[in-house]
Motif scaffolding. Structure first.
Motif, short mmCIF file in Angstrom:
data_model
loop_
_atom_site.label_atom_id
_atom_site.label_comp_id
_atom_site.label_asym_id
_atom_site.label_seq_id
_atom_site.Cartn_x
_atom_site.Cartn_y
_atom_site.Cartn_z
N ARG A 46 -44.65 -20.44 37.61
CA ARG A 46 -44.08 -21.18 36.91
C ARG A 46 -45.17 -22.48 36.58
N HIS A 47 -46.36 -22.40 37.22
CA HIS A 47 -47.25 -23.48 36.87
C HIS A 47 -48.40 -23.06 35.90
N PHE A 48 -48.36 -21.57 35.44
CA PHE A 48 -49.24 -20.97 34.76
C PHE A 48 -48.70 -20.81 33.29
N HIS A 49 -49.58 -21.42 32.52
CA HIS A 49 -48.56 -21.54 30.96
C HIS A 49 -49.58 -21.04 30.01
N LYS A 50 -49.02 -20.01 29.17
CA LYS A 50 -49.78 -19.30 28.40
C LYS A 50 -49.55 -20.17 26.80
N ILE A 51 -50.75 -20.60 26.23
CA ILE A 51 -50.44 -21.28 25.03
C ILE A 51 -50.47 -20.41 24.02
N GLU A 52 -51.46 -19.46 23.64
CA GLU A 52 -51.77 -18.52 22.83
C GLU A 52 -51.87 -17.12 23.69
N CYS A 53 -51.28 -15.90 23.31
CA CYS A 53 -51.44 -14.94 23.82
C CYS A 53 -51.17 -13.25 23.13
N PHE A 54 -52.08 -12.58 23.13
CA PHE A 54 -51.67 -11.47 22.64
C PHE A 54 -50.33 -10.83 22.97
N CYS A 55 -49.86 -11.22 24.11
CA CYS A 55 -48.62 -10.47 24.78
C CYS A 55 -47.51 -11.06 24.13
N PHE A 56 -47.60 -12.06 23.16
CA PHE A 56 -46.61 -12.68 22.36
C PHE A 56 -45.99 -11.76 21.45
N THR A 57 -46.91 -10.84 20.69
CA THR A 57 -46.60 -9.98 19.78
C THR A 57 -46.97 -8.23 20.02
N GLU A 58 -46.52 -7.58 19.24
CA GLU A 58 -46.87 -6.03 19.21
C GLU A 58 -48.34 -6.00 18.76
N GLN A 59 -49.05 -5.04 19.31
CA GLN A 59 -50.62 -4.95 18.97
C GLN A 59 -50.73 -3.40 18.40
N THR A 60 -51.50 -3.30 17.30
CA THR A 60 -51.58 -1.99 16.94
C THR A 60 -52.96 -1.74 16.48
N LEU A 61 -53.56 -0.51 17.37
CA LEU A 61 -54.82 -0.23 17.13
C LEU A 61 -54.78 1.19 16.24
N ALA A 62 -55.71 1.16 15.29
CA ALA A 62 -56.26 2.42 14.74
C ALA A 62 -56.53 3.37 15.56
N ALA A 63 -56.79 4.43 15.06
CA ALA A 63 -57.29 5.63 15.87
C ALA A 63 -58.76 5.21 16.07
N GLY A 64 -59.09 5.41 17.27
CA GLY A 64 -60.40 4.88 17.76
C GLY A 64 -60.93 3.34 17.89
N GLU A 65 -59.76 2.45 17.40
CA GLU A 65 -60.37 1.17 17.31
C GLU A 65 -60.46 0.17 18.63
N GLN A 66 -61.17 -0.70 18.62
CA GLN A 66 -61.26 -1.52 19.76
C GLN A 66 -61.26 -2.87 19.63
N LYS A 67 -60.51 -3.60 20.19
CA LYS A 67 -60.11 -5.10 19.83
C LYS A 67 -60.32 -5.85 20.95
N ASP A 68 -60.65 -7.15 20.74
CA ASP A 68 -60.88 -8.31 21.83
C ASP A 68 -59.61 -8.90 21.68
N MET A 69 -58.69 -9.26 22.75
CA MET A 69 -57.39 -9.85 22.62
C MET A 69 -57.45 -10.99 23.58
N THR A 70 -57.43 -12.14 23.11
CA THR A 70 -57.40 -13.53 23.72
C THR A 70 -56.09 -13.94 24.26
N VAL A 71 -56.37 -14.73 25.42
CA VAL A 71 -55.17 -15.63 26.07
C VAL A 71 -55.58 -16.73 26.24
N ARG A 72 -55.12 -17.94 25.62
CA ARG A 72 -55.40 -19.16 26.05
C ARG A 72 -54.33 -19.79 26.99
N PHE A 73 -54.82 -20.19 28.13
CA PHE A 73 -53.80 -20.81 29.00
C PHE A 73 -54.14 -22.19 29.80
#
Length: 188
Positions: free
Chosen positions: A123-150
Motif C-alpha cells: 500500500r506504500h508503493f505507488h505506481k505513477i506511470e506504468c506499462f501495466c496500465f494498458t495492453e502492450q502489443t509487440l510486432a514479430a521480433g520487436e523489442q521494447k523498453d517499458m517504463t514504470v515511474r513510482f
C-alpha cells in the motif's frame, strides 16, 4: 411447479451475477488495502507529491527496490528488468525500465500484472506511470523498453528496507482460447 422453476432459475442467475461481481470487488479491496501484493496507483494531484510534508526522520531514508519480470508459459516473449535493484529515497519519484522482446513470428498482445512484496508494504508503493496500465502489443521480433515511474510512501514502516516489484506478462488472446479448449477436452 413452473413458479418454483422460475424462482430457482432467478436464484441461479443472481448467484452467478454475485460471483461474477466478486472478482472486481476483490481486486479493488486488495489494491486499496495493499493485500495480496497489489499496490495503489496515483493519478492527478496525488501523483505529484513531494517529500516536503514528510516527517524529518524520513527525508533522507532510502530503501532498496528489487525488480523481477516473468512471462506466462503461453507468451512467446522475453521479459526482464533492465536493472535488478536500485536504492530510492522514500517520497521521491523514481523510474525503472523493463525490456520485452517478442520471439513469435507474429504480433502478440500482452498484459502485465504487477505485485509488490512484502504484501503489507504494497500500500506504500505507488505506481505513477506504468506499462501495466494498458495492453502492450509487440510486432514479430520487436523489442521494447517499458517504463514504470513510482514513489515509495514515507509512511512505509521503518522495519522495511527492501521492496520487490514483480510483473508477470500474460498473452491476452491465447489464454481464453486455451481455457475453452481445456473444457472441451474434458479438462475442467
Amino acid at each position: 411447479m413452473a413458479r418454483t422453476t422460475r424462482r430457482l432459475a432467478l436464484a441461479a442467475v443472481l448467484m452467478f451475477g454475485f460471483g461474477f461481481a466478486l472478482v472486481p470487488l476483490y481486486n479493488v479491496m486488495c489494491e486499496a488495502m495493499g493485500l495480496n501484493g497489489k499496490s495503489a496507483t496515483l493519478t492527478g494531484a496525488a501523483a505529484v507529491t513531494s517529500a516536503e510534508g514528510s516527517p524529518p526522520a524520513t527525508l533522507g531514508r532510502e530503501v532498496t527496490v528489487e525488480f523481477v519480470g516473468s512471462t506466462n508459459a503461453d507468451l512467446p516473449w522475453d521479459f526482464r528488468p533492465a536493472v535488478g535493484r536500485m536504492k530510492v529515497r522514500v517520497g521521491e519519484t523514481a523510474e525503472a525500465v523493463y525490456v520485452a522482446r517478442n520471439r513469435a513470428a507474429h504480433a502478440v498482445t500482452g498484459q502485465a500484472i504487477p505485485s509488490v512484496a512484502p504484501g503489507l508494504a504494497a500500500r506504500h508503493f505507488h505506481k505513477i506511470e506504468c506499462f501495466c496500465f494498458t495492453e502492450q502489443t509487440l510486432a514479430a521480433g520487436e523489442q521494447k523498453d517499458m517504463t514504470v515511474r513510482f514513489r515509495v510512501d514515507p509512511e512505509l514502516a521503518d522495519s522495511v528496507h527492501t521492496l520487490t516489484l514483480g510483473y508477470t506478462f500474460f498473452d491476452l488472446h491465447k489464454a481464453p482460447a486455451d481455457e475453452h479448449a481445456g473444457h472441451a477436452a474434458g479438462g475442467g
